[in-house]
Every structure is written in structure tokens, then in C-alpha cells.
Design an enzyme around this catalytic site. Structure first.
Site, PDB file in Angstrom:
ATOM      1  N   ASP A   1       0.157   6.825  -5.213  1.00 43.76           N
ATOM      2  CA  ASP A   1      -0.682   5.730  -4.304  1.00 43.76           C
ATOM      3  C   ASP A   1      -0.510   4.378  -5.024  1.00 43.76           C
ATOM      4  OD1 ASP A   1      -2.013   4.925  -2.042  1.00 43.76           O
ATOM      5  OD2 ASP A   1      -4.044   5.408  -3.191  1.00 43.76           O
TER       6      ASP A   1
ATOM      7  N   GLU B   1     -10.008 -11.976   1.272  1.00 45.94           N
ATOM      8  CA  GLU B   1     -10.804 -12.853   1.787  1.00 45.94           C
ATOM      9  C   GLU B   1     -12.129 -13.024   1.062  1.00 45.94           C
ATOM     10  OE1 GLU B   1     -11.890 -12.311   6.098  1.00 45.94           O
ATOM     11  OE2 GLU B   1     -10.855 -14.248   6.355  1.00 45.94           O
TER      12      GLU B   1
ATOM     13  N   PHE C   1      -6.709 -13.724  12.387  1.00 41.06           N
ATOM     14  CA  PHE C   1      -5.510 -13.231  12.014  1.00 41.06           C
ATOM     15  C   PHE C   1      -4.962 -12.176  12.826  1.00 41.06           C
ATOM     16  CE2 PHE C   1      -3.830  -9.669   9.379  1.00 41.06           C
ATOM     17  CZ  PHE C   1      -2.590 -10.319   9.129  1.00 41.06           C
TER      18      PHE C   1
ATOM     19  N   LYS D   1      -5.429 -21.280   7.404  1.00 48.72           N
ATOM     20  CA  LYS D   1      -4.957 -20.676   5.907  1.00 48.72           C
ATOM     21  C   LYS D   1      -3.928 -19.420   6.535  1.00 48.72           C
ATOM     22  CE  LYS D   1      -8.787 -17.338   5.181  1.00 48.72           C
ATOM     23  NZ  LYS D   1      -9.831 -16.867   4.646  1.00 48.72           N
TER      24      LYS D   1
ATOM     25  N   ARG E   1      -0.727 -13.468  -5.441  1.00 48.72           N
ATOM     26  CA  ARG E   1      -0.785 -13.481  -4.051  1.00 48.72           C
ATOM     27  C   ARG E   1      -1.212 -14.695  -3.643  1.00 48.72           C
ATOM     28  NH1 ARG E   1      -3.255  -7.669  -2.641  1.00 48.72           N
ATOM     29  NH2 ARG E   1      -3.157  -8.222  -0.615  1.00 48.72           N
TER      30      ARG E   1
ATOM     31  N   THR F   1       2.131   4.238  -0.112  1.00 43.73           N
ATOM     32  CA  THR F   1       1.022   3.601   0.165  1.00 43.73           C
ATOM     33  C   THR F   1       0.665   3.178   1.577  1.00 43.73           C
ATOM     34  OG1 THR F   1      -0.204   1.423  -0.349  1.00 43.73           O
ATOM     35  CG2 THR F   1       2.045   1.270  -0.445  1.00 43.73           C
ATOM     36  N   GLY F   2      -0.522   3.295   2.010  1.00 41.95           N
ATOM     37  CA  GLY F   2      -0.899   2.913   3.579  1.00 41.95           C
ATOM     38  C   GLY F   2      -0.647   1.283   3.708  1.00 41.95           C
TER      39      GLY F   2
ATOM     40  N   LYS G   1       3.518  10.986   3.557  1.00 38.19           N
ATOM     41  CA  LYS G   1       3.537  10.934   2.028  1.00 38.19           C
ATOM     42  C   LYS G   1       3.962  12.611   1.341  1.00 38.19           C
ATOM     43  CE  LYS G   1      -0.087   7.567   1.076  1.00 38.19           C
ATOM     44  NZ  LYS G   1      -1.248   7.243   0.129  1.00 38.19           N
TER      45      LYS G   1
ATOM     46  N   ASP H   1      -4.565  10.817   0.001  1.00 40.78           N
ATOM     47  CA  ASP H   1      -3.418  11.446  -0.857  1.00 40.78           C
ATOM     48  C   ASP H   1      -3.583  12.769  -1.268  1.00 40.78           C
ATOM     49  OD1 ASP H   1      -2.850   8.644  -1.595  1.00 40.78           O
ATOM     50  OD2 ASP H   1      -4.537   8.525  -2.652  1.00 40.78           O
TER      51      ASP H   1
END
Length: 1255
Positions: free
Chosen positions: A454, A559, A600, A623, A656, A736-737, A877, A901
């Protein structure tokens, strides 16, 4: 017929999967898979279909009913299900969970049943029964009973200890306290006593005990914040909100006691992200969705209390449904060992049959004609041979070692304790030691080929940190002094000048602080003002723990990190109302009126806020990802090239990134846009598309301010661990989600995607596999009957390539979406027998196509250097793990930290849980648990490798020593008329595996090591032999068998030849049976113990003591058992009176023993010398030069700068997986009522400036 089936959709015809969407955990619902009916559908089919649909709808409506405050409601017959014949049980589970296997009554019978499922234990039980038959028995019954009882007892004690631990954990959970509404008031109760339909009250920081419908809470409009770390590993809070009617009317205990609503909803399932139901109350119906449900395992945060109605309890809860089925895991060596035991069974039967045939012929040729051998029984030679067959089965029973299994269990138990005691796997920050939660899989840790990990909470800490930024083309974040000069000495910035700073930000550029405080560059101040204004973060004051400091609740940790960074640099977000936002700008409070909040979503990849500043001007702050921001910049916007270069640098550092921009808007422009926006908000169809179009109009001609760079902080040592495991040929897949950009970003950060030249995405893989399928069909058409080679057809990627695929594409590629459609189609059309047969054949063909597609995908993926599966569900998974197990036959390990998981952890051969921050669901389902991902390296390369080598060496030696011991009876049979007489004394046979040869091999299985733990880390390639089964396989088994046969030949025939026609020194003949038994037994004990000494790699005092001590114990016990005193007490049991003292006082026999031992061991020494000289193993080379390697390791190594490679991809910013709090903010339901600010013409526009469901 073909026309009726022709509408079944093909993969090519389906709409393309959406990378941003996560597929459901289960197959899609019937409505989602509904296909259009063919126009030529027969009338009979139509009528039957309508009947089926009517049944389905009726069942769907009445699937699950919950009546509030009415436990008798569930006693109705319609809610009862048959369990065992006429016994019925309610379909509603209790809230108690059970992971234990036994109770006081069932422990003994169930445990014995499980143990006797082992072939060896059943065999020895049958042997014990045979020994009770006087005509057959050639050995006393205690020679089998004593070892069998010891084996069963030790195993039972171990199982009991494990189950007691499970009982304690169950009791801790089931006895957790909770307030339940009973007789009109809340009473203290336990989780186990909660029932479906109960109303419960939770307090701040409580865990949710069941899946409940939120009724009311202490917050405005019954808002409720929950932490879902135990479910999905995410620590950022999510909000839930109750229905408005329940919020208004269910605040007092009396009102809740009178609450009598009926809930009709879906059956229990494992979909964490979906819930459909209806509440009927006061002659009205209310729609229920997942936003009103609190799932078991969540934790109540920042909410003083809340009330909820239990919908699903215990095993029916979504978190328990996601746990998957607990499977009994066995190691590869276990399976191999069982097959070898079966082979030994067959060998035993063949040898016993051969000796029985020999006895038959001997009786015919010699026995019948020898009057002195007559025993008074007139039995035929055939019958005597039949009796001897069973006699030799008993005599040769030690060929199947009963002590093998108990010895294996003891070794595994010891290895598990070594893992638990390993101080280097102790995580001090969370006080979390490593824990081996099972004792049966240790050696399999040394054979792992694939690791499935994960991301959130496993590879990362789920902590976002503001690291760098660029403002007006100038990059900030490198260590600089206040004048802007780079410095070598790194000192963190002192934020004590800012009373609102949280004190946790580590920033090393003092020049940025100087720029902000001095006001030299107003753009820097505007930059952080944007961060303080453009967000959907909620602020509150924590009076208890933070001494009145502001605490932020963000929809995503990214954020929250940006708003916190602005706070530390002097621009603190203080509070917000429905229409205003207040911030502190370098100590001065200013309030801005929010005119519109443009939230967003995954298509926009940006968010904006339109505010009226205190000076009266209107400005838009935005942004978003650089890919969408640069498209919308004004042609005259400056510093675009400089910012882009800096973004590339940030991307190479795997940070990022996020671009910030602004736009000044005139009043006339805003009023015109506001009218369009208001029209879009009230649109009855395609509202989202209309709003996005309006947003596009205003988000144009933006001016670039700069960009931020956030670090998704990895756990310590993750890149080094992945790099080291890759050198050990362990392949790591990330499941991963998270979103694709986030997962790919982490792939670079942890060096999983370093040096990758090409990344394949879902669409490319799908096209490639479809092309492969067509090529295979064409090849089959041209080559009649020949099966084409997959490797010749499938394009094989190079090792420099990687694969990044989303859950939607995974379903598409693996043809997992089609299963339910076919089931529905089969239901719709009643067919003739011929049509049914055609449908069966079609289904089989589809399954073959699906299997081949999955095989192609696995072959392709396994050739890639790295594989990242993102936006995948818990079910997917487990599916990916199962594909590797099925098609690659590889040993797999899954590691995770959350409830999502658990399915993967249970499916893999070995499951590892990360304990500490994210709850205990993964740990409870795991086989091993520790606090950090980096400990996985030591678990595999040190403990796993040592355990595998020790177990292999133990098994090789164990089989060898038992063959050497048992086959002496075989050679002796040729000289005793095949009479099933033993070559040793009975007590020697009983104690051989228990005392005389057990301790040295147990210690080798526990503490032996070929190289140290440091060298195991330094040379990861030493791990590879375990993956290839090089240390224990059929070849090694047959070598042990041949070695045992050779040793038994020497052990018997050298003393036999020495005894032949000899005379003792005192004139007495030492060539009697008892002297021969003593001599062969003594030579055997010395030989097998010295053989263990030759195989020992790691010498300690304990090893030496065990080897020489075992020999001393043998001689000490033998002299006691052969003494006259014990013979007087038990004359029938101890018959070798004086045999040992009489035989071993002859020097001739000591020379015989020395010659026998020498002949057995000298060939072994020669072979070892040749192999070390001519074919030295990797571990021997390392061990030979270990001092030089350890000295090199001790030298400090220069740090090499991190280089990700030549990839030019942008490190993307990841917003929340779901939409933020904008809807909540715009609706005003999250704010406590207080005096509103003066009304202005803009306030009405603000109320409708965002998409909202509030009328």
C-alpha cells in the site's frame, strides 16, 4: 440465436475507463450493467423477464429492514434463516466478533482432529494400534506412544497459547464501552451487546462500534468529523452530516426514545464508498447515502458527541466484509515436506514388502528344515511372511520421523521469538516492537519474489510538508542567509516573531523571511495571502489541548500543508463564515467577502475563490496543476519560463507542485458573470457541465504568481529498502487507492521508478493485449491445431519500463466487469436444451479468453521494472495478488496499514501489517507486524534468509540421520532370517530422536548463520537462492537419502566384518548380538553428531556443548540402562544387562567404532573441500572475506546526490480524492449561528456563487 446474444457488450465497445474513478469493491449493480433489450425479443421472454424483474424489485426493496428501538421486530419469521436442518438463526449478526478457533469444550476434540489430519500423526496412531497386536508387534508399545504424546502435547500447547491471545484480543474489542439507549435513557453498555436498531451515543475520540446512521450531533446542522485511518489509512478528517429532520427533532433522550423510523436499505456488502437506503418516518420518506453513514472502525474527531442508529453490526459491517476469508497458510517447504513424507511412506511399504518376501523364501528354504528353529506353530511360510510385513512396518517406522513435525514447530517458535526480540526492528517513536503473529511461516520469508505494498501510511507518513516555492521566477527553499547568500551550515528559520506559527515547519531559507517582513517584494506577500484565502479548510480553536490555538480541518493533507505554511510565514487563516473569510496579515486582521468559491474536481484540477477585498476591488485567486494553469495565463503574464524551469527542478526532486495565479475583475464583469453562474446553479439538467462552462469563462487571462512545492514525506529508509530489495531480485508492486498522479509521484520519490525509460498506462496496455489476442487468433487459424507460444506473440517490455494502471483500466483489461452481465442474460432468456448447451460453450470460451487475457497481462507486468496500480479497491488488490500466485506460482508478500489492505494481506502467502498510526485492522489480520516499512528489509534479508537456510539444513540433516539409523535394520535383516528383529536395543530406538540426536540439530535450526546480519544487508544477492529453492528440493532430498544409505551400510558392515571370527583380548568372543548392537549404536551416535558439526557454520559454546553433550548423554544413559541394578528392578524391560561394560572395555571395538566413524565422515570432508575450492557458493565467498567486507562497511560513505533520471514529467499536485468542503461552506450549515455582517448587494450573489443542494 446469435441475434439474441449479439447485444452482449465487448470490451472494445464499452466506454473508456475513467482514471479518476475508483470502481466499486463488488461487481457493479444490476442497474449499472443493464443493457438495452433487443428489438426482436420474443413475447414469452418479455413476460418472463417482467416477472423476474418484479421479483427482483420486490426483493431489492425488502432486502434489509431496520426498525429503531424495537428489538422484537427482528424475531419475525421473515428475518430467520436456516442454519442446520431445522435450526434457525436471525440473519442479523450480533456486534460481537470472533477470531478465535476454540473454546473450553471444543479445544481437545478439534485440536486432535486437526493434528490427526497430518498424515504422519495418523500413521503413528495406526502404528500404535498395530503394536498392541502380539502376533505382529516387534517393538514395545512405548517406543511409539512416548514420542507421539510429546508431539501432540507440544503442538496442542502452542495452539492453545495462540488461541488464548486471540480470545484476549476479541474480548478487548467486544468489551469496549458504549452508551446505548435503553428504556428512554442512555445506559453504559458493551460493544458485544449492541443490536441492529439500537440508538447509541458516541463521544469525542470514540471509535464507531458498528455501521450507524447519523441522527444528530453537537455540531451545527449535526455535522460530524470522522477519521478513517483504520479504513483507508488517511489521517485527514472527513465530514458526515445528518438529515435535517433528525437534526432538528432528535436532540433529547425522550425524542430519541420515541423514534420509530423504519430503514430499508441494501444488504450488507463490502462497498466502503456506497450506501443506498430509504428512511420512513412520520409518513415521509428520506433518501439515505454514504454521507450520512458512520462506518465501524472510524473515529469521532472534533465533535463532542453524536447519536446514531445501528444499521449493520458485527460481521455484517463493511469493514468486516472487507476482511476477506481467513485462509490457512502453509509454507512451500511444508508442502514439499509432506510430499517427501508420502514418498517415504511408499518407500517404507516397498522395503517392508521386499523383506516380507525374503522372509517367506527363507522360511521355505531354511526355516522349515531347521528343527532347532521350530516355535511350536504350524504356520505356512506365506502367512509368516505376511506377519513379518507388518513387523517390518513397525521396525522401520522411524524412517518416517514422528519428531520431525514437533522439531519444526520448536524451531519456528524460536525464530518467531527472535523476530519479537529484535531491537533493530523496534520503532521507539510509537513504542512498537516487531511482532511475529504466526509461528508457521518464518522460512517462507526467505523465499519472497513479489511484494505488494500500500502507499498511504505504508510507504509514506501521510504528512505533507511545505519545502520550497518560486515567486516571480525566484526560487526559495535552499539554505540561505538573510541577505540571500547560500550557506553551508544549515539552520532552521526561527518563526518566534509570529505568534500564530505552529512551530512545526522546518524551513532553511532565511532570505524569504526577510523579503516578507521587509516588504521588498509585494508579490511574496500576495503569494502567501493567496494561500491563506484560496482553500476550503475549516478552522476551529482547540481549547483543551492546544491552549486556544487554531486547528485546521482540511479535505486533503496537501491543502492543510499549504494553509499551515501561509500561517507560519505570517498570513494566518483565522475563521470563515458563509460569505466571509478572515485572515491575519503579518499581525493585522483583515476580512474578505467571499463572492464565489469554485471548488476542485478531477476534471478541472484547480480551484478558485473570488473575493472582494477590504479596499473594494474584486480579485480572483486560483491554484491548480501547472498543466491547466499555463493554458489559462494572460499572454502578458511574466516569469512563465523561469517558473517552468523551477517546476522541472522541483519535479526532479519528486516534490508535488502547484501553480498560483490571480486576476483582477471589474464590477461590471463580475455582475455579468454572476448572472450566468446563478442560471447554471438552478439548471435542471447537466448542472455540473453548465457550472464547469461558467467557471471556464472567468478563469481566463490569469497572471502567474509562482508555485509551491510540497513533499509527501516518505517513511525513513523507504528508498534504501526498495533499492536493496530490488538487488535481491524482489519485485515490488504498489497497490493504492490514491490518484494516478499521486501514486506515480511517490513511485519516483521512493526510487521505484528511477531509471525508467518508458511508462505504460492502461490504454496502451489494453491496446497491446487486444493486439496480442488478435495475433493469437490469426496464428491459430494459419497453424492447424498448434498452440502458439505466448512469448512469441506478446510484446515483451524491457526491464527499463514501468507499468502504471488504474482500477478502472484493470477491470477493463482483466475482463472483470462482464461477469454479472452474463449472469443477467442467462436469467432473461429461457432456452431450449440446444440453446443452453450453446450458452455453456460460449461461457467456457469467454472464460478461456478471460484467463488468457489475465495470463498475458501478468506476463507483461512481470517483465516491467516496477508496477503501480492506483485507484484500486480492496477487492482488486486481492485480485492482483491472486493473479501472481495463480500464473507465476511465486511466493508473495502483502504489506499495508489500513482495513482496505486486509483482503490483500490475507490473500498473499505472507501478510505484514504496519502498526502504530492507522489503526489495528491490518495488524489483526497480518502474519507479521512492525512500525515502519524499512524493517521489511531486515525481516526478509536477515530473519527470512536465516530461517530458510536453517530450516533447509535442519531438514536435510534430519532425513539423513533417520535414514542412517533406520536402514541398519534393513541390512541386518539379511543376517537374521528376515525375522523383523531390531539391530539395536529397544530403549536406544525410543531415545534416539528424543535425546541422543535432537539437541544439535535443533540448535542449528535456531541459531546457525552462514553470514552476519550486516553482510546479509550488504550483499542482498545472497537472498536469491531461497527464491529458487536451491537449499531444499527433491534433489537435496535424494542426496540425503543416498548419504543415509551409504552411512547405514558402513555403520552395519564395518562392525559386522570386525566381529566375524574374532576373539576378545581376554579370550571372550565379542561377536554376540548385544555387543554388535552396542557397537553400531555407538558408531551411529558419534557419526551423526560429528556430521552435524561439519554442517555447522556458526560456532558458539552452545553448539559445541550440544554435540559433545549428546554423545556424553548417550554413553551415560546406556551404561545406566545396561546396569545390573535396573535389570533387577525391571527384568523383562531391561535385558541388555552388562552388554555395554563388557563390549566397550575391548580396545578392538573402540578401534572398530573409530574406523566406522572415519569411513563415514572422510568422504564428506573430501566433498566439502572440493566444493569450497572448485565451486564455492556466494555465501562462502562472503564468509571467507567477511573481515574485509565488514571493514569496508564501517567506513563512512560519501553521500551521492539524488538523481531521478532524464524523465521530464511534471510532479503533479494531488487534491483530495473527493470534493472539498466548498458545498458545506456555501450552504452555511457548518457554521454556528451568530450575528450576520451588514447586508450588501454582493451577499445575495455569494449565497448562490457555488453549486449547492440547499434551496
Amino acid at each position: 440465436m446469435n441475434s439474441e446474444l449479439g447485444f452482449m457488450s465487448n470490451p472494445e465497445e464499452d466506454t473508456l475507463p475513467n482514471d479518476e474513478c475508483m470502481p466499486y469493491s463488488d461487481d457493479e449493480t444490476d442497474d449499472e450493467l443493464e443493457s438495452p433489450r433487443p428489438g426482436n425479443e420474443p413475447e414469452e421472454n418479455r413476460i418472463n423477464l417482467e416477472t423476474e424483474e418484479m421479483k427482483d424489485s420486490r426483493n431489492k426493496e425488502n432486502n434489509w429492514k431496520v426498525k429503531a428501538n424495537d428489538r422484537k421486530f427482528y424475531d419475525q419469521p421473515e428475518f430467520q434463516e436456516k442454519k442446520y436442518h431445522c435450526l434457525k438463526k436471525s440473519k442479523y449478526s450480533s456486534n460481537a466478533i470472533k477470531t478465535s478457533k476454540y473454546n473450553v469444550i471444543t479445544f481437545l476434540p478439534l485440536n486432535l482432529y486437526e493434528q490427526f489430519k497430518r498424515a504422519a500423526n495418523t500413521y503413528f496412531l495406526a502404528l500404535l494400534i498395530l503394536q498392541g497386536i502380539p502376533q505382529i508387534s516387534t517393538l514395545p508399545w512405548y517406543t511409539t506412544l512416548v514420542p507421539l504424546v510429546i508431539v501432540l502435547g507440544i503442538t496442542a500447547i502452542k495452539d492453545l497459547v495462540d488461541d488464548v491471545a486471540r480470545h484476549r484480543m476479541d474480548n478487548d474489542i467486544n468489551n469496549s464501552p458504549c452508551d446505548v439507549l435503553q428504556d428512554g435513557s442512555f445506559m453504559a453498555s458493551k460493544w458485544r451487546d449492541i443490536k441492529v436498531g439500537d440508538i447509541i451515543r458516541l463521544h469525542k475520540d470514540d471509535f464507531v462500534p458498528a455501521d450507524i446512521l447519523l441522527l444528530s450531533s453537537s455540531e451545527p446542522n449535526s455535522l460530524c468529523h470522522v477519521e478513517t485511518a483504520a479504513l483507508d489509512g488517511e489521517t485527514n478528517l472527513k465530514f458526515k452530516m445528518a438529515l435535517e429532520d433528525t437534526h432538528n427533532d432528535l436532540k433529547e433522550e425522550r425524542a430519541m426514545g420515541n423514534f420509530d423510523a423504519l430503514i430499508e436499505c441494501e444488504e450488507p456488502n463490502n462497498r466502503l464508498d456506497k450506501f443506498i437506503g430509504t428512511m420512513y418516518w412520520r409518513n415521509a420518506s428520506y433518501s439515505l447515502d454514504v454521507d450520512k453513514i458512520l462506518l465501524r472502525g472510524c473515529r469521532l474527531r472534533n465533535t463532542e458527541y453524536c447519536h446514531g442508529l445501528v444499521i449493520f453490526a458485527g460481521a455484517d459491517t463493511k469493514i468486516m466484509r472487507n476482511c476477506g476469508e481467513t485462509k490457512f497458510k502453509r509454507t512451500k517447504i511444508d508442502q514439499l515436506m509432506n510430499y517427501m513424507v508420502y514418498m517415504i511412506f511408499i518407500l517404507l511399504i516397498l522395503v517392508a514388502a521386499g523383506l516380507a518376501i525374503g522372509n517367506t523364501f527363507w522360511e521355505q528354504q531354511i526355516g522349515n528344515s531347521s528343527w532347532y528353529l521350530y516355535d511350536g506353530k504350524d504356520e505356512s511360510p506365506t502367512y509368516r511372511g505376511f506377519i513379518m510385513f507388518w513387523g517390518y512396518i513397525i521396525v522401520l517406522n522411524t524412517m518416517v520421523p514422528i519428531s520431525l513435525y514437533v522439531s519444526v514447530e520448536v524451531i519456528r517458535l524460536g525464530q518467531s521469538y527472535f523476530i519479537n526480540w529484535d531491537i533493530q526492528m523496534y520503532y521507539a517513536e510509537k513504542d512498537t516492537p516487531a511482532k511475529a503473529r504466526t509461528t508457521t511461516l518464518n522460512e517462507q520469508l526467505g523465499q519472497i519474489e513479489y511484494i505488494f505494498s500500500d502507499k498511504t501510511g505504508t510507504l509514506t507518513q501521510n504528512i505533507m510538508t511545505f519545502k520550497k516555492c518560486t515567486i516571480n521566477g525566484i526560487a526559495y527553499g535552499e539554505p540561505k542567509n538573510a541577505s540571500g547568500q547560500k550557506v553551508d551550515k544549515i539552520e532552521p528559520v526561527d518563526f518566534s516573531w509570529n505568534r500564530n506559527a505552529d512551530g512545526n515547519l522546518q524551513f532553511y531559507d532565511h532570505y524569504l523571511i526577510e523579503v516578507i517582513q521587509s516588504g521588498k517584494e509585494p508579490e511574496a506577500q500576495a503569494f502567501f495571502k493567496l494561500l491563506a484565502l484560496c482553500h476550503t479548510v475549516m478552522a476551529e480553536k482547540d481549547e483543551e489541548k492546544k491552549k486556544g490555538k487554531i486547528v485546521y480541518q482540511a479535505a486533503s493533507p496537501d491543502e492543510g500543508a499549504l494553509v499551515t505554511a501561509a500561517r507560519n510565514f505570517g498570513y494566518t487563516f483565522l475563521e470563515r463564515t458563509q460569505t466571509t473569510i478572515t485572515i491575519s496579515e503579518l499581525g493585522t486582521e483583515r476580512t474578505y467577502r467571499v463572492l464565489a468559491l469554485l471548488d476542485f474536481n478531477s476534471d478541472r484540477k484547480r480551484m478558485s475563490v473570488i473575493v472582494r477585498e477590504p479596499e473594494g476591488n474584486i480579485r480572483l485567486y486560483c491554484k491548480g496543476a501547472d498543466t491547466v494553469i499555463y493554458e489559462r495565463l494572460h499572454p502578458q503574464s511574466t516569469h512563465k519560463d523561469d517558473t517552468q524551469k523551477t517546476l522541472d527542478i522541483f519535479a526532479n526532486e519528486t516534490l508535488r507542485t502547484l501553480c498560483l495565479c490571480y486576476k483582477d475583475i471589474s464590477t461590471a464583469e463580475y455582475e455579468e458573470w454572476s448572472k450566468k453562474h446563478k442560471a447554471a446553479t438552478i439548471a435542471t439538467s447537466n448542472r455540473d457541465e453548465a457550472l464547469d462552462k461558467v467557471y471556464e469563462e472567468i478563469e481566463t487571462n490569469l497572471f502567474l504568481m509562482g508555485a509551491t512545492a510540497i513533499e509527501d514525506k516518505l517513511q525513513d529508509g523507504v528508498p534504501e529498502t526498495i533499492s536493496t530489495l530490488a538487488k535481491a531480485d524482489v519485485k515490488i508492486w504498489v497497490l493504492t487507492g490514491d490518484k494516478k498522479e499521486t501514486a506515480e509521484n511517490i513511485g519516483y520519490a521512493c526510487e521505484l521508478l528511477s531509471d525508467v525509460k518508458k511508462i505504460y498506462y492502461g490504454e496502451e496496455i489494453s491496446e497491446l493485449l487486444q493486439s496480442t489476442q488478435k495475433n493469437r487468433r490469426n496464428l491459430r487459424g494459419t497453424s492447424a491445431g498448434a498452440s502458439p507460444n505466448t512469448n512469441q506473440i506478446l510484446e515483451t517490455p524491457s526491464r527499463e519500463c514501468a507499468l502504471v494502471i488504474t482500477g478502472s483500466w484493470l477491470n477493463e483489461i482483466l475482463l472483470e466487469k462482464k461477469k454479472k452481465k452474463k449472469r443477467l442474460l442467462k436469467l432473461r432468456f429461457p432456452r431450449t436444451e440446444q440453446e443452453k448447451q450453446e450458452q455453456v460453450e460460449m461461457n467456457q470460451k469467454d472464460e478461456e479468453i478471460k484467463e488468457q487475457r489475465q495470463r498475458d497481462f501478468v506476463e507483461f507486468a512481470c517483465q516491467c521494472k516496477a508496477v503501480i496500480c492506483c485507484r484500486v479497491t480492496p477487492k482488486q488488490k486481492a485480485l492482483v495478488v491472486n493473479l501472481i500466485k495463480k500464473y507465476k506460482k511465486a511466493i508473495t508478500l502483502a504489506i499495508g496499514d489500513g482495513a482496505n489492505d486486509v483482503n490483500m494481506i490475507k490473500t498473499a502467502h505472507i501478510g505484514v501489517g504496519i502498526s502504530g498510526q492507522e489503526g489495528m485492522q491490518a495488524v489483526m489480520s497480518s502474519d507479521y507486524a512492525f512500525g515502519q516499512f524499512r524493517f521489511l528489509q531486515r525481516l526478509l534479508l536477515v530473519h527470512g534468509r536465516w530461517s530458510y537456510i536453517r530450516m533447509c539444513k535442519f531438514l536435510r540433516y534430519f532425513f539423513y540421520k533417520n535414514f542412517s539409523f533406520t536402514l541398519v535394520h534393513f541390512w541386518y535383516a539379511f543376517f537374521c532370517g528376515f525375522s523383523a528383529r531390531t539391530a539395536y536395543e529397544d530403549w536406544f530406538i525410543t531415545l534416539y530422536n528424543v535425546l541422543y540426536s535432537s539437541l544439535p540439530v535443533l540448535l542449528v535450526g535456531l541459531i546457525d548463520q552462514d553470514v552476519s546480519d550486516k553482510l546479509s544487508h550488504q550483499f542482498p544477492k545472497l537472498y536469491i537462492p531461497g527464491q529458487k529453492d536451491l537449499f531444499f528440493n527433491y534433489k537435496k532430498f535424494f542426496i540425503s537419502l543416498a548419504h543415509g544409505i551409504l552411512t547405514s551400510l558402513i555403520i552395519f558392515f564395518v562392525p559386522y566384518g570386525a566381529f566375524l571370527r574374532t576373539m576378545g583380548q581376554d579370550g571372550e568372543a565379542p561377536s554376540d548380538y548385544q555387543s554388535l548392537a552396542v557397537t553400531t549404536a555407538s558408531a551411529l551416535i558419534i557419526t551423526v553428531n560429528f556430521q552435524m558439526a561439519l554442517d555447522t557454520s556458526y560456532w558458539t559454546f552452545v553448539n559445541a556443548f550440544s554435540i559433545f553433550g549428546s554423545i556424553a548423554i548417550y554413553f551415560g544413559i546406556m551404561f545406566d540402562l545396561h546396569s545390573a541394578g535396573i535389570h533387577v528392578l525391571f527384568p523383562a524391560t531391561f535385558t541388555f544387562t552388562g552388554a555395554a561394560p563388557n563390549a566397550l572395555r575391548q580396545p578392538y571395538l573402540w578401534l572398530t567404532i573409530i574406523l566406522t566413524v572415519g569411513m563415514c565422515l572422510l568422504p564428506v570432508v573430501g566433498v566439502k573441500f572440493l566444493s569450497m575450492t572448485i565451486w564455492p557458493s556466494d555465501s562462502y565467498k562472503v564468509m571467507k572475506n567477511r573481515k574485509r567486507y565488514e571493514a569496508e562497511e564501517a567506513k563512512p560513505k560519501p553521500k551521492t546526490p539524488f538523481q531521478r533520471g532524464v524523465s521530464a514529467r511534471r510532479s503533479a499536485y494531488a487534491f483530495s480524492h473527493q470534493r472539498g468542503y466548498a458545498d458545506l461552506i456555501a450552504s452555511g450549515r457548518s457554521f454556528r449561528k451568530k450575528q450576520a455582517p451588514p447586508e450588501t448587494p454582493d451577499s445575495n450573489a455569494a449565497n448562490t456563487a457555488h453549486r449547492t443542494d440547499e434551496p
